[in-house]
Design an enzyme around this catalytic site. Structure first.
Site, PDB file in Angstrom:
ATOM      1  CB  THR A   1      25.073  55.417  -2.745  1.00 58.59           C
ATOM      2  OG1 THR A   1      23.903  56.029  -3.260  1.00 58.59           O
ATOM      3  CG2 THR A   1      26.048  55.155  -2.801  1.00 58.59           C
ATOM      4  N   GLY A   2      24.711  54.711   0.113  1.00 59.53           N
ATOM      5  CA  GLY A   2      23.813  53.307   0.875  1.00 59.53           C
ATOM      6  C   GLY A   2      23.167  53.358   1.743  1.00 59.53           C
TER       7      GLY A   2
ATOM      8  CB  THR B   1      22.037  59.082  -1.837  1.00 62.11           C
ATOM      9  OG1 THR B   1      21.896  58.577  -0.437  1.00 62.11           O
ATOM     10  CG2 THR B   1      22.493  60.471  -1.920  1.00 62.11           C
TER      11      THR B   1
ATOM     12  NE  ARG C   1      16.821  56.265   7.460  1.00 62.89           N
ATOM     13  CZ  ARG C   1      18.218  56.477   6.402  1.00 62.89           C
ATOM     14  NH1 ARG C   1      17.464  57.105   5.365  1.00 62.89           N
ATOM     15  NH2 ARG C   1      19.164  55.564   6.154  1.00 62.89           N
TER      16      ARG C   1
ATOM     17  CB  SER D   1      16.480  57.485  -5.555  1.00 58.20           C
ATOM     18  OG  SER D   1      16.456  58.039  -6.499  1.00 58.20           O
TER      19      SER D   1
ATOM     20  CB  THR E   1      18.356  60.720  -0.919  1.00 53.87           C
ATOM     21  OG1 THR E   1      17.771  59.524  -1.097  1.00 53.87           O
ATOM     22  CG2 THR E   1      18.864  61.292   1.113  1.00 53.87           C
TER      23      THR E   1
END
Length: 336
Positions: A246-247, A195, A223, A93, A213
């Site tokens: 995060t997310g 993250t 991106r 991650s 991240t």
């Protein structure tokens, strides 16, 4: 429940990046609290030092606390804590072993922010494991806040960082498997994003934060999410508190989430109340498809109080305080 099983079928089409005029400059963000009570807020020494981080990362928070207990400051603590996860190849991650973009490139994003409001960031960084440390170098040794791509990489190498291939065999195999049925369009079929964001208060009551991240797994090349964007993925105001997100980064950016949480705390909300309101801003937007993605926030205020909240179940915060290093399941919005 693993971190990577949260967000499914979320579209990236039409994503906008809008950062308001209130984020003029990182070192210009300090202002006097508008809430009279906040003007006299000081850290509760009984609660300090303190470390919190997104997800189940006890080794990372343990490292950060080790730094603090040895007399180190909050900035050193969050950097070294995040570095633990960046070097964890099994995590897939952040840092080495992170899942690649659709072209097979592992690209890293990170930022860091100190007690003075100084900040540094790197985006689309390749072949350098410790992106958070490069972000700190940007903050401390350049006149800039953010470096990107090849420029960030060359700066890192010139600063003594050793380049290496970050695509491990495990991540390569996962990418090869994904390519079998993947459609090359900006639709997330199975979201694989998380993250590590970390916040710390040292014995002096000073706050710092960091976020790092490898971004959205199998993302389109180029991106960038919320993690390296000051005010979205991370924000620190040493007079008030700090927040990290995060997310699905596109959704965090749209509300400048971490800055929002800190401003809500400035107005007198607790960290928990502020995180809940920030999530509410996302899920109540017109035509929100929040059931298809996850966002989570963690926050701390100057008194050492903490909060966490997410859209869906199973988001967690790791907290190291008063000698206890524990994982805390977050409350969440979508209980249907």
């Amino acid at each position: 429940m693993k971190r990577r099983e949260f967000i499914k079928n979320a579209s990236l089409t039409g994503v906008g990046l809008a950062v308001g005029n209130s984020l003029v400059g990182c070192d210009e963000t300090k202002s006097k609290p508008i809430n009279e009570a906040n003007k006299t807020v000081i850290a509760d020494s009984k609660r300090l030092p303190l470390v919190i981080a997104t997800w189940h990362v006890k080794e990372a928070t343990a490292k950060a606390m080790e730094v603090l207990q040895a007399g180190g400051n909050a900035l050193d603590a969050v950097e070294q804590g995040c570095m633990v996860e960046e070097a964890n190849e099994k995590g897939q991650s952040v840092g080495k072993g992170g899942l690649p973009d659709r072209d097979g490139n592992v690209t890293l994003d990170a930022c860091i922010m100190d007690k003075h409001g100084n900040c540094g960031s790197v985006v689309y960084l390749q072949n350098i494991t410790h992106a958070v440390s490069v972000a700190r170098k940007v903050m401390e040794e350049t006149p800039h806040v953010m470096l990107a791509g090849e420029g960030a990489k060359q700066f890192a190498i010139s600063s003594g960082f050793e380049p290496e291939d970050l695509l491990t065999e495990a991540s390569k195999e996962a990418w090869e498997k994904w390519k079998v049925e993947a459609k090359y369009k900006p639709i997330i079929n199975i979201e694989n994003h998380d993250t590590i964001g970390m916040l710390a208060i040292d014995k002096n009551g000073d706050i710092s934060g960091a976020c790092t991240t490898s971004g959205l797994a199998y993302k389109m090349g180029g991106r960038v999410g919320d993690s390296p964007i000051i005010g979205s993925g991370l924000f620190v105001d040493n007079e008030i508190g700090a927040c990290v997100a995060t997310g699905l980064g596109e959704e965090v950016v749209k509300t400048v989430g971490s800055f929002l949480v800190v401003e809500l705390m400035r107005q007198g909300k607790s960290p928990q109340e502020a995180c809940e309101e920030a999530i509410n801003r996302i899920v109540t937007k017109p035509n929100s498809n929040f059931k298809d993605f996850q966002v989570g926030y963690i926050a701390v205020n100057k008194k050492g109080e903490t909060g966490s909240y997410s859209i869906h179940q199973w988001f967690s915060m790791t907290k190291f305080q008063d000698g206890v290093n524990e994982q805390i399941q977050s409350d969440y919005y979508n209980k249907s």
